[in-house]
Design a protein around this motif. Structure first.
Motif: not given
Length: 187
Positions: A51-59
């Motif tokens: 139910l929470e917001i999420a993000s991926f980050y390139t690295c």
């Protein structure tokens, strides 16, 4: 003319919770699945409610965070920003680029280091995504992150050195403020 079928490949990821304890999950997922599919696999593997917001980050290779790819469009113009569902895994991750960072729940900042560990051919009859291996028990709370700033005295010294008498006059509140009628507008 014979058509060649392209082999469907499976990406095998190790998803490591960024804590001192060893807590990780190994996940198999199709290379043509999206980052949103990987997000859902991670949520399920670590027993989050989703139910929470999420993000991926390139690295880069040293896990230095680069571009954000969010779950939802958070841009000023709807549709202008690409989101997780817009990226196939094979567009972002491959033999040269094997690492990505995943953050779930921005209030608690559950942070994961996600690494492509292997690429294999599809096994007919298997269901993907699938949890291959689970190690460690999730803590009740996310690890607190320590953010360090370079508190170098030289930085502050630059500002002090740039001040001159005219700058100080402005701060004294002499007659300059009357020129702008500031007392008339304080209600």
């Amino acid at each position: 003319m014979t058509s060649q079928k392209t082999k469907i490949m499976v990406y095998k990821f190790r998803v490591i919770l960024d804590t001192e304890e060893d807590i990780f999950r190994d996940i198999a997922i199709l290379e043509e699945d999206t980052l949103e599919d990987l997000h859902n696999a991670i949520v399920n593997a670590f027993d989050f409610d989703g139910l929470e917001i999420a993000s991926f980050y390139t690295c880069d290779e040293k896990w230095n965070q680069e571009a954000e790819i969010s779950l939802f469009d958070t841009g000023d113009v709807i549709g202008e920003q690409r989101i997780m569902s817009d990226y196939k895994l094979s567009e972002i991750l491959n033999k040269e680029n094997t690492k990505i960072i995943y953050v779930y729940d921005f209030l608690n900042m559950w942070t994961f280091l996600v690494e492509l560990a292997a690429t294999e051919e599809l096994v007919v009859g298997e269901t993907y995504p699938s949890l291959l291996f689970s190690h460690g028990i999730m803590p009740a709370n996310a690890a607190e992150k320590e953010f360090e700033a370079d508190m170098n005295d030289d930085i502050y010294g630059e500002f002090e050195d740039d001040l001159d008498e005219d700058d100080l006059d402005m701060l004294e509140g002499g007659d300059h403020f009357e020129d702008y009628g500031s007392e008339e507008h304080w209600n």
